[in-house]
Design a protein around this motif. Structure first.
Motif, PDB file in Angstrom:
ATOM      1  N   ASN A 212       0.841  -1.191   0.000  1.00 29.11           N
ATOM      2  CA  ASN A 212       0.000   0.000   0.000  1.00 29.11           C
ATOM      3  C   ASN A 212       0.883   1.249   0.000  1.00 29.11           C
ATOM      4  O   ASN A 212       1.692   1.444   0.896  1.00 29.11           O
ATOM      5  CB  ASN A 212      -0.901  -0.025   1.245  1.00 29.11           C
ATOM      6  N   LEU A 213       0.708   2.097  -1.010  1.00 32.17           N
ATOM      7  CA  LEU A 213       1.511   3.311  -1.094  1.00 32.17           C
ATOM      8  C   LEU A 213       1.089   4.365  -0.081  1.00 32.17           C
ATOM      9  O   LEU A 213       1.899   5.209   0.313  1.00 32.17           O
ATOM     10  CB  LEU A 213       1.442   3.893  -2.511  1.00 32.17           C
ATOM     11  N   TRP A 214      -0.178   4.331   0.348  1.00 32.93           N
ATOM     12  CA  TRP A 214      -0.622   5.309   1.347  1.00 32.93           C
ATOM     13  C   TRP A 214       0.154   5.128   2.654  1.00 32.93           C
ATOM     14  O   TRP A 214       0.511   6.101   3.312  1.00 32.93           O
ATOM     15  CB  TRP A 214      -2.127   5.165   1.610  1.00 32.93           C
ATOM     16  N   PHE A 215       0.411   3.878   3.025  1.00 36.59           N
ATOM     17  CA  PHE A 215       1.176   3.591   4.235  1.00 36.59           C
ATOM     18  C   PHE A 215       2.602   4.131   4.103  1.00 36.59           C
ATOM     19  O   PHE A 215       3.120   4.805   5.003  1.00 36.59           O
ATOM     20  CB  PHE A 215       1.199   2.081   4.496  1.00 36.59           C
ATOM     21  N   ALA A 216       3.246   3.837   2.966  1.00 27.82           N
ATOM     22  CA  ALA A 216       4.616   4.299   2.740  1.00 27.82           C
ATOM     23  C   ALA A 216       4.684   5.823   2.686  1.00 27.82           C
ATOM     24  O   ALA A 216       5.608   6.438   3.231  1.00 27.82           O
ATOM     25  CB  ALA A 216       5.164   3.692   1.447  1.00 27.82           C
ATOM     26  N   MET A 217       3.707   6.438   2.040  1.00 25.71           N
ATOM     27  CA  MET A 217       3.668   7.900   1.970  1.00 25.71           C
ATOM     28  C   MET A 217       3.486   8.518   3.355  1.00 25.71           C
ATOM     29  O   MET A 217       4.135   9.519   3.692  1.00 25.71           O
ATOM     30  CB  MET A 217       2.527   8.354   1.057  1.00 25.71           C
ATOM     31  N   GLY A 218       2.601   7.934   4.168  1.00 26.59           N
ATOM     32  CA  GLY A 218       2.373   8.437   5.513  1.00 26.59           C
ATOM     33  C   GLY A 218       3.625   8.348   6.356  1.00 26.59           C
ATOM     34  O   GLY A 218       3.976   9.292   7.083  1.00 26.59           O
ATOM     35  N   LEU A 219       4.339   7.223   6.261  1.00 24.24           N
ATOM     36  CA  LEU A 219       5.578   7.033   7.008  1.00 24.24           C
ATOM     37  C   LEU A 219       6.630   8.057   6.574  1.00 24.24           C
ATOM     38  O   LEU A 219       7.258   8.725   7.406  1.00 24.24           O
ATOM     39  CB  LEU A 219       6.091   5.605   6.775  1.00 24.24           C
ATOM     40  N   HIS A 220       6.791   8.192   5.271  1.00 24.52           N
ATOM     41  CA  HIS A 220       7.784   9.118   4.702  1.00 24.52           C
ATOM     42  C   HIS A 220       7.446  10.563   5.078  1.00 24.52           C
ATOM     43  O   HIS A 220       8.324  11.352   5.447  1.00 24.52           O
ATOM     44  CB  HIS A 220       7.790   8.955   3.180  1.00 24.52           C
ATOM     45  N   PHE A 221       6.161  10.912   5.013  1.00 22.90           N
ATOM     46  CA  PHE A 221       5.732  12.281   5.323  1.00 22.90           C
ATOM     47  C   PHE A 221       6.011  12.652   6.776  1.00 22.90           C
ATOM     48  O   PHE A 221       6.621  13.697   7.055  1.00 22.90           O
ATOM     49  CB  PHE A 221       4.236  12.432   5.038  1.00 22.90           C
ATOM     50  N   SER A 222       5.573  11.846   7.720  1.00 21.79           N
ATOM     51  CA  SER A 222       5.749  12.188   9.136  1.00 21.79           C
ATOM     52  C   SER A 222       7.227  12.194   9.517  1.00 21.79           C
ATOM     53  O   SER A 222       7.662  12.997  10.338  1.00 21.79           O
ATOM     54  CB  SER A 222       4.968  11.220  10.026  1.00 21.79           C
ATOM     55  N   TRP A 223       8.002  11.296   8.921  1.00 19.02           N
ATOM     56  CA  TRP A 223       9.451  11.242   9.117  1.00 19.02           C
ATOM     57  C   TRP A 223      10.065  12.611   8.797  1.00 19.02           C
ATOM     58  O   TRP A 223      10.735  13.223   9.628  1.00 19.02           O
ATOM     59  CB  TRP A 223       9.992  10.150   8.215  1.00 19.02           C
ATOM     60  N   ASN A 224       9.823  13.096   7.563  1.00 16.41           N
ATOM     61  CA  ASN A 224      10.411  14.364   7.135  1.00 16.41           C
ATOM     62  C   ASN A 224       9.824  15.562   7.872  1.00 16.41           C
ATOM     63  O   ASN A 224      10.541  16.497   8.225  1.00 16.41           O
ATOM     64  CB  ASN A 224      10.214  14.542   5.628  1.00 16.41           C
ATOM     65  N   ALA A 225       8.507  15.540   8.093  1.00 14.40           N
ATOM     66  CA  ALA A 225       7.842  16.676   8.729  1.00 14.40           C
ATOM     67  C   ALA A 225       8.321  16.864  10.167  1.00 14.40           C
ATOM     68  O   ALA A 225       8.591  17.997  10.594  1.00 14.40           O
ATOM     69  CB  ALA A 225       6.329  16.482   8.696  1.00 14.40           C
ATOM     70  N   LEU A 226       8.435  15.763  10.922  1.00 15.84           N
ATOM     71  CA  LEU A 226       8.869  15.863  12.312  1.00 15.84           C
ATOM     72  C   LEU A 226      10.308  16.357  12.399  1.00 15.84           C
ATOM     73  O   LEU A 226      10.640  17.198  13.243  1.00 15.84           O
ATOM     74  CB  LEU A 226       8.720  14.511  13.011  1.00 15.84           C
ATOM     75  N   GLU A 227      11.164  15.847  11.519  1.00 14.64           N
ATOM     76  CA  GLU A 227      12.546  16.333  11.480  1.00 14.64           C
ATOM     77  C   GLU A 227      12.586  17.840  11.221  1.00 14.64           C
ATOM     78  O   GLU A 227      13.320  18.583  11.880  1.00 14.64           O
ATOM     79  CB  GLU A 227      13.327  15.618  10.381  1.00 14.64           C
ATOM     80  N   GLY A 228      11.810  18.274  10.234  1.00 11.36           N
ATOM     81  CA  GLY A 228      11.788  19.687   9.892  1.00 11.36           C
ATOM     82  C   GLY A 228      11.316  20.553  11.041  1.00 11.36           C
ATOM     83  O   GLY A 228      11.880  21.617  11.321  1.00 11.36           O
ATOM     84  N   LEU A 229      10.263  20.113  11.734  1.00 11.11           N
ATOM     85  CA  LEU A 229       9.722  20.873  12.862  1.00 11.11           C
ATOM     86  C   LEU A 229      10.709  20.940  14.016  1.00 11.11           C
ATOM     87  O   LEU A 229      10.733  21.914  14.776  1.00 11.11           O
ATOM     88  CB  LEU A 229       8.399  20.254  13.322  1.00 11.11           C
ATOM     89  N   LEU A 230      11.528  19.899  14.164  1.00 15.51           N
ATOM     90  CA  LEU A 230      12.544  19.873  15.222  1.00 15.51           C
ATOM     91  C   LEU A 230      13.770  20.712  14.856  1.00 15.51           C
ATOM     92  O   LEU A 230      14.669  20.894  15.680  1.00 15.51           O
ATOM     93  CB  LEU A 230      12.981  18.435  15.503  1.00 15.51           C
ATOM     94  N   GLY A 231      13.807  21.194  13.622  1.00 10.97           N
ATOM     95  CA  GLY A 231      14.939  21.998  13.188  1.00 10.97           C
ATOM     96  C   GLY A 231      16.130  21.190  12.729  1.00 10.97           C
ATOM     97  O   GLY A 231      17.223  21.735  12.522  1.00 10.97           O
ATOM     98  N   ILE A 232      15.945  19.881  12.553  1.00  7.40           N
ATOM     99  CA  ILE A 232      17.031  18.997  12.108  1.00  7.40           C
ATOM    100  C   ILE A 232      17.057  18.990  10.579  1.00  7.40           C
ATOM    101  O   ILE A 232      16.001  18.850   9.949  1.00  7.40           O
ATOM    102  CB  ILE A 232      16.814  17.559  12.628  1.00  7.40           C
ATOM    103  N   PRO A 233      18.223  19.126   9.947  1.00  2.63           N
ATOM    104  CA  PRO A 233      18.291  19.026   8.482  1.00  2.63           C
ATOM    105  C   PRO A 233      17.694  17.695   8.004  1.00  2.63           C
ATOM    106  O   PRO A 233      17.942  16.650   8.604  1.00  2.63           O
ATOM    107  CB  PRO A 233      19.792  19.093   8.182  1.00  2.63           C
ATOM    108  N   VAL A 234      16.916  17.766   6.941  1.00  2.00           N
ATOM    109  CA  VAL A 234      16.284  16.566   6.385  1.00  2.00           C
ATOM    110  C   VAL A 234      17.076  16.136   5.156  1.00  2.00           C
ATOM    111  O   VAL A 234      16.943  16.718   4.083  1.00  2.00           O
ATOM    112  CB  VAL A 234      14.811  16.831   6.004  1.00  2.00           C
TER     113      VAL A 234
END
Length: 292
Positions: A212-234
């Motif tokens: 399921n691509l929705w699962f992979a997209m959700g995982l990839h999205f939250s991964w990058n978004a949380l890093e960005g919000l924490l101020g960590i380079p993505v």
């Protein structure tokens, strides 16, 4: 004679059409055609989003994401000539949310371990525009998650799976995913290898497990978004987050300018998450084969 000649011409035309259809149905061909089309959509709309502020930029990213999904579906339907269960509307929300929760757990756990080892410390970005930074992190994460998952887990994985099988598809897509990040700021051979393992293998395992691509997209999205919000380079890309990260200690712990993905910590955590997924994927596959 005229009738025979006409029949011969029709037969030749049918043969040419048949060869043309077979050409487009070859996995490498529809994989490349689909990938180029999605990249063009992204390349056309993303610069427009960078020129407008806030919500309008996010709206353009959503438009780009929608068009990229449409391109993927048309590629699979008319070139690959196959159904698209990996983008089924049924259960899409559930799969995306479960994938996002997996990504949050992965990044949160990795960050907590690095903090406990003295690699990261955080402070609130006092001068930050909370809404603007929140939208920017979501926008960057959303665009990358959808485009990259459609290309790597959608097109490339399934083309390689068709030609070489599941495990070879996982190896090939993981390797190319690492190579694709070599041009990013702060990238090294180690960071590319780390991305191959933590992102390529984890996201590939997630797709093999859920199909399921929705699962992979959700995982990839939250991964990058949380890093960005924490101020960590993505993966070398810096965005203004809600926090400011201070890195100290060896590169293998912090990931340096490349960010968390260059740290050995998420490599280990990602494999601990991916291995059970791969086990479940293999068990599901064996179960399906037994049914047949």
């Amino acid at each position: 004679m005229k009738k025979r000649s006409a029949q011969k011409e029709h037969s030749q035309m049918d043969e040419k059409l048949s060869k043309w259809r077979l050409f487009w149905r070859f996995p490498i061909v529809w994989m490349v055609a689909g990938a180029i089309s999605i990249i063009l959509v992204d390349a056309f709309i993303r610069p427009l989003g960078e020129q407008v502020p806030g919500l309008l930029s996010l709206l353009l990213t959503l438009t780009m994401s929608f068009l990229a999904i449409i391109v993927y579906m048309l590629t699979m339907k008319y070139l690959a000539r196959r159904s698209i269960p990996e983008l089924s509307k049924k259960g899409a929300g559930f799969e995306a949310i479960m994938g996002a929760l997996t990504g949050v757990i992965f990044i949160a756990l990795s960050t907590i371990i690095i903090v406990s080892l003295g690699g990261y410390s955080f402070q609130w970005a006092n001068n930050a525009d909370t809404v603007t930074n929140l939208i920017a992190s979501i926008e960057a994460a959303l665009g990358a998650a959808i485009v990259e998952e459609l290309i790597f887990r959608g097109l490339m994985f399934q083309a390689m799976n068709k030609l070489l099988g599941n495990w070879a598809a996982l190896a090939v897509t993981s390797l190319f995913f690492g190579i694709a990040h070599l041009g990013n700021a702060g990238a090294t051979l180690w960071s590319a290898f780390a991305i191959t393992l933590e992102a390529g293998v984890l996201l590939g395992a997630a797709f093999m497990w859920r199909r399921n691509l929705w699962f992979a997209m959700g995982l990839h999205f939250s991964w990058n978004a949380l890093e960005g919000l924490l101020g960590i380079p993505v993966s070398g890309h810096t965005t203004a987050g809600l926090l400011i990260v201070k890195m100290q200690g060896p590169y293998l712990l912090t990931g340096g300018d490349f960010g968390l993905e260059g740290s050995v910590v998420p490599v280990i955590i990602s494999l601990l998450i991916a291995i059970p997924m791969l086990y479940a994927a293999n068990r599901n596959r064996n179960h399906m084969l037994q049914k047949v």
